[in-house]
Design an enzyme around this catalytic site. Structure first.
Site, short mmCIF file in Angstrom:
data_model
loop_
_atom_site.label_atom_id
_atom_site.label_comp_id
_atom_site.label_asym_id
_atom_site.label_seq_id
_atom_site.Cartn_x
_atom_site.Cartn_y
_atom_site.Cartn_z
N GLY A 54 2.76 13.08 5.10
CA GLY A 54 3.82 13.01 6.12
C GLY A 54 4.98 13.87 5.63
N ASP A 240 5.59 18.81 11.40
CA ASP A 240 5.62 19.31 10.01
C ASP A 240 6.51 20.53 9.86
OD1 ASP A 240 3.04 17.65 10.10
OD2 ASP A 240 3.47 18.00 7.98
O1 MRU Z 1 -1.66 15.60 6.70
P1 MRU Z 1 -0.52 14.64 6.90
O2 MRU Z 1 -0.94 13.21 6.99
O3 MRU Z 1 0.60 14.86 5.89
O4 MRU Z 1 0.08 15.03 8.32
C1 MRU Z 1 1.15 14.28 8.81
C2 MRU Z 1 1.60 14.72 10.15
O5 MRU Z 1 1.10 15.65 10.72
C3 MRU Z 1 2.79 14.01 10.72
O6 MRU Z 1 2.71 13.93 12.11
C4 MRU Z 1 4.07 14.79 10.34
O7 MRU Z 1 4.08 15.08 8.98
C5 MRU Z 1 5.29 14.06 10.71
S1 MRU Z 1 5.54 12.65 9.69
C6 MRU Z 1 7.00 11.93 10.15
#
Ligand code: MRU
Length: 351
Positions: A54, A240
């Site tokens: 995240g 992200d």
């Molecule tokens: O691969 P991840 O689990 O790190 O991806 C997370 C996401 O895509 C979330 O939607 C994003 O980081 C926003 S978290 C508040």
């Protein structure tokens, strides 16, 4: 010191007694296991391996990784501080919050360069704590802002996990959902399971059920059928990295949902703090997209689900073009189309 209590009791990231403690998100919901870290290189590996994930959570974790590197310098150093910045920056490529947090730590270090090592450590810890604490406050603000757009009695759909686990606490997309549930605006949440890491099934469903929020899990393939039924009013997701024109990189599958939402007249909301915007990137197509290992697709956990040697693609993120987005919520305000000037003004105006 540290450890700020996130509002719903989920402690994904804690720092105390010179040690970083991460909730191992790979093991949820079956096990609530915590891993302790004292080395920045191990913290970088934990980010790569998805112990913590995240965008905001990755940034906060990296900041504490720098604190650990500074602490190690005062003992037998395994990694020079400069190398720690480098190793942490390599841990994952898409979430810009990682680089934003490392830049903040670098500026702090530059300000105290001539001070004693212990003064440097306390300055770095203070900055890391501030990044952590402000993230929780920003999420609460975004929660209220986003909820203000939702009509009473709505059902919503979310993707991946943009909750307390993905942030300092409370969550971005799930922060809006938490606020909207508290205000009786959201009556039901659908969580897309989110292949291949199943953040929706393992993490979002876990978080919402702990809070007593009504949640139903959906396969990603069921989203079109669900939206066609007409009960879902908003799709709400995190981000992200958001480019200067409002294109949004988020978990793979977000773009599919945005296209479906447009087709079915469902509104699409992105919730992300200002640390997720990257004004140096003009359009989403230039955002670096992480490619992860094929075995994450050919296997579910350790179970093989594809023929031996079957090739697979595994882009971890996709880019949703701004024209498919109805609102971007940031702690500084609500953004609507056309985005470019508004993003620039909002982010620059309020610092
Ligand atoms: O691969 P991840 O689990 O790190 O991806 C997370 C996401 O895509 C979330 O939607 C994003 O980081 C926003 S978290 C508040």
């Amino acid at each position: 010191m540290t450890s700020l209590a996130p509002l719903n009791g989920v402690h994904a990231i804690q720092f105390s007694n010179n040690q970083l403690t991460l909730l191992d998100q790979r093991l949820l919901p079956e096990q609530e296991t915590y891993i302790h870290y004292t080395q920045a290189s191990d913290v970088a590996q934990a980010i790569t391996d998805m112990v913590v994930r995240g965008a905001p959570a990755i940034g906060i974790t990296a900041a504490y990784g720098i604190v650990l590197a500074a602490l190690a310098q005062s003992e037998e150093s395994t990694l020079e501080l400069e190398d720690a910045f480098h190793v942490l920056a390599k841990s994952r490529p898409t979430a810009v919050n990682l680089f934003w947090a490392l830049d903040k730590m670098k500026s702090t270090l530059a300000q105290v360069q001539s001070h004693s090592v212990s003064e440097q450590i306390s300055a770095l810890l203070k900055t890391a704590d501030t990044i952590h604490q402000e993230d929780i406050l920003n999420n609460q603000t975004m929660g209220e802002l986003g909820a203000s757009l939702i009509e009473a009695g709505s059902q919503v759909y979310t993707h991946c996990n943009a909750g307390a686990l993905a942030t300092g606490g409370y969550g971005t997309a799930l922060g809006v959902i938490r606020s909207a549930v508290a205000n009786k605006k959201v009556t039901h949440v659908y969580a897309g399971e989110t292949r291949p890491w199943l953040q929706g099934a393992r993490l979002t469903a876990w978080e919402l059920m702990r809070d007593g929020i009504d949640v139903t899990l959906s396969t990603e393939g069921a989203a079109g059928q669900l939206l066609r039924q007409g009960n879902i009013k908003w799709i709400i997701v995190g981000a992200d990295r958001i480019s200067a024109n409002g294109d949004v990189a988020n978990k793979i599958g977000t773009y599919n949902l945005a296209v479906l939402a447009k087709h079915h007249g469902v509104k699409f909301m992105v919730v992300a703090p200002s640390s997720t915007f990257d004004l140096t990137i003009l359009e989403g197509k230039h955002i670096p997209i992480e490619d992860r290992a094929e075995h994450e697709v050919t296997h579910i956990q350790e179970q093989k689900i594809a023929p031996e040697n079957c090739p697979a693609i595994n882009p971890s993120f996709d880019v949703t073009p701004n024209e498919l987005i109805d609102a971007i919520i940031c702690e500084k305000g609500i953004l609507t189309a056309p985005f470019t000037n508004k993003i620039h003004n909002l982010l620059k105006a309020k610092g």
